[in-house]
Design an enzyme around this catalytic site. Structure first.
Site, PDB file in Angstrom:
ATOM      1  N   ARG A 198       0.849  -1.189   0.000  1.00 38.33           N
ATOM      2  CA  ARG A 198       0.000   0.000   0.000  1.00 38.33           C
ATOM      3  C   ARG A 198       0.885   1.240   0.000  1.00 38.33           C
ATOM      4  NH1 ARG A 198      -4.184  -0.483   4.836  1.00 38.33           N
ATOM      5  NH2 ARG A 198      -4.811   1.540   3.996  1.00 38.33           N
ATOM      6  N   HIS A 199       0.311   2.350  -0.387  1.00 32.67           N
ATOM      7  CA  HIS A 199       1.004   3.624  -0.284  1.00 32.67           C
ATOM      8  C   HIS A 199       1.383   3.885   1.176  1.00 32.67           C
ATOM      9  CE1 HIS A 199      -2.704   5.092   1.532  1.00 32.67           C
ATOM     10  NE2 HIS A 199      -3.344   4.496   0.537  1.00 32.67           N
ATOM     11  N   ASN A 205      -5.529   8.720   6.053  1.00 32.43           N
ATOM     12  CA  ASN A 205      -5.397   7.572   6.955  1.00 32.43           C
ATOM     13  C   ASN A 205      -5.303   8.037   8.403  1.00 32.43           C
ATOM     14  OD1 ASN A 205      -3.198   5.897   4.621  1.00 32.43           O
ATOM     15  ND2 ASN A 205      -5.390   5.590   4.892  1.00 32.43           N
ATOM     16  N   ARG A 249      -0.857   9.769  -3.586  1.00 31.50           N
ATOM     17  CA  ARG A 249      -0.216   9.084  -2.457  1.00 31.50           C
ATOM     18  C   ARG A 249       0.573   7.855  -2.917  1.00 31.50           C
ATOM     19  NH1 ARG A 249      -5.794   8.709  -2.016  1.00 31.50           N
ATOM     20  NH2 ARG A 249      -6.792   6.667  -1.656  1.00 31.50           N
ATOM     21  N   GLU A 269      -8.063   3.557  -6.073  1.00 29.54           N
ATOM     22  CA  GLU A 269      -8.811   2.988  -4.959  1.00 29.54           C
ATOM     23  C   GLU A 269     -10.301   2.948  -5.259  1.00 29.54           C
ATOM     24  OE1 GLU A 269      -9.105   0.988  -2.837  1.00 29.54           O
ATOM     25  OE2 GLU A 269      -8.565   1.685  -0.841  1.00 29.54           O
ATOM     26  N   HIS A 334      -3.674   0.449  -3.209  1.00 22.47           N
ATOM     27  CA  HIS A 334      -4.597   0.849  -2.149  1.00 22.47           C
ATOM     28  C   HIS A 334      -5.212  -0.397  -1.510  1.00 22.47           C
ATOM     29  CE1 HIS A 334      -4.494   5.005  -3.752  1.00 22.47           C
ATOM     30  NE2 HIS A 334      -4.401   4.391  -4.915  1.00 22.47           N
TER      31      HIS A 334
END
Length: 428
Positions: A198-199, A205, A249, A269, A334
């Site tokens: 994932r980023h 987040n 991101r 995403e 994502h």
């Protein structure tokens, strides 16, 4: 039996492996002798095992399922005729035979090594004993083998030579069979290594917000540097390529990796529609019924003016097909998208996908062996929030807000200034 979800071809398959049925009738595999043509007891066990596997396959199809794979040798014309008559004439199901022919000695040797490592028949044998036994088993097959001949057999078949070097088809008809032919034509049997992450932690987040196009948090920037250090320091046996989504991101996370980069729209995403940018608390407050419906069936639930997990699977089809032909690809993606991608390669059950734990700041390495993948997870030492939310037990539309938010991960209400510090110093 092994469940395989080929949702990239809209084919939901169940594999009925004749060898697994044979092992049920044998406490322990003895030797290659069971495959001798003149071994009456061994032949009886193998015939019984084949009947049981085929009967279970027919039950699977009669339950309304799409495709069943009977994984057996069927090396004589008589075996193929009996199987074809039973499936087509007695049960009313079309049957497509797949004949695999390999005359490339290098490929054969590699296949022998994989069988020795992963076959249950050889787990109690030394390597020397196993190699000798397997070669003699193959000799028994070759003495009995009758190649498929379109001039002598009225069956539909696909012949795959040297693991996909040449693929020919005879009497292939219909969408499902064409899909199988397409899959076999693009099949890659060479060793493969893929990386997924994932980023880095994003500002959304940190705040518990979903979707959007937020930038990385300070800790996310630290992860981007650590990720680059990790890959840039690995031995450069083969060049890497990096695939990201179009969102910043993921691009920021991959920026310092010394490799060609490709932004892929299909890796964006899941679109949360009217809920983009909201926290779970805000979703519960504004759209409590939608929030409950999503918890009831997260796989199929589609956000208003947004997407569902099924929608993600649909748009990922070409990406997954392309990845099957790649090696040393780093996918920076994502949470929802990586759940679907990892689920595909690891043959996860569909209803498990929306709740797979794909944590931040973690590299997932998949290495192929045969047609399966080994998983290695490397957590890099950069603190981050936990975004994984388990399904709550109470999914009723009449539940209280407290019940709805039971499993919502902790998050900050505002972006703190001390995110550079250790999480023990920054209070949630």
């Amino acid at each position: 039996m092994e469940l395989l979800h080929f949702y990239n071809r809209n084919l939901f398959l169940l594999v009925f492996d004749c060898s697994e049925y044979r092992r049920r009738h044998m406490a322990l595999y003895g030797s290659h002798d069971i495959f001798r043509a003149d071994n009456q007891q061994g032949s009886a066990i193998r015939r019984q095992s084949a009947r049981e596997a085929v009967q279970d396959a027919m039950l699977w199809l009669k339950d309304g399922n799409s495709v069943a794979i009977f994984d057996g040798t069927n090396i004589t014309r008589e075996q193929r005729r009996e199987l074809s008559d039973y499936c087509l004439n007695d049960m009313g199901f079309r049957i497509l035979f797949i004949e695999c022919v390999c005359e490339d000695q290098e490929l054969l040797e590699r296949n022998i090594i994989e069988i020795l490592h992963y076959s249950a028949d050889y787990k109690n044998m030394s390597e020397e004993e196993a190699v000798d036994d397997l070669r003699k088993k193959l000799e028994h097959y070759m003495r009995q083998y009758e190649p498929i001949d379109a001039g002598l057999e009225t069956i539909s078949f696909v012949r795959v030579e040297n693991m996909g070097e040449t693929v020919t088809a005879h009497k292939v008809a219909g969408q499902k069979e064409s899909g199988i032919l397409g899959y076999l034509s693009g099949m890659r049997c060479l060793p493969q290594t893929l990386y997924f992450t994932r980023h880095g932690e994003s500002e959304y987040n940190v705040l518990g917000r979903i979707g959007g196009d937020a930038a990385l948090s300070p800790r996310g920037q630290l992860y981007a540097r650590a990720l680059a250090d990790h890959f840039n320091s690995l031995p450069a046996r083969e060049p890497y390529t990096v695939w990201t989504s179009e969102l910043r991101r993921t691009k920021q996370t991959a920026a310092d990796i010394r490799a060609p980069k490709r932004a892929v729209r299909a890796l964006n995403e899941l679109d949360a529609g009217i809920c983009e940018g909201l926290t779970y608390e805000e979703m519960q407050e504004r759209f409590p019924q939608e929030f409950a419906w999503r918890d009831q069936d997260k796989l199929h639930y589609r956000y208003p003016w947004g997407e569902s997990y099924i929608d993600i699977m649909t748009r990922l089809r070409p990406v997954l097909s392309a990845l099957e032909d790649e090696h040393n690809v780093i996918v920076v993606g994502h949470q929802a998208v990586l759940r679907c991608m990892l689920g595909y390669f690891l043959d996860a059950k569909l209803d498990e996908l929306p709740y797979m734990n794909v944590p931040l700041h973690t590299i997932v390495k998949l290495t192929s062996y045969g047609y399966k993948y080994k998983v290695e997870m490397t957590k890099l030492p950069v603190e981050c929030v936990d975004t994984h939310r388990k399904q709550p037990k109470n999914c009723s539309i009449n539940r209280t807000s407290a019940d709805a938010l039971t499993t919502v991960p902790s998050h900050y209400d505002t972006l703190p200034s001390n995110l550079w510090q250790n999480s023990a110093e920054a209070q949630l």
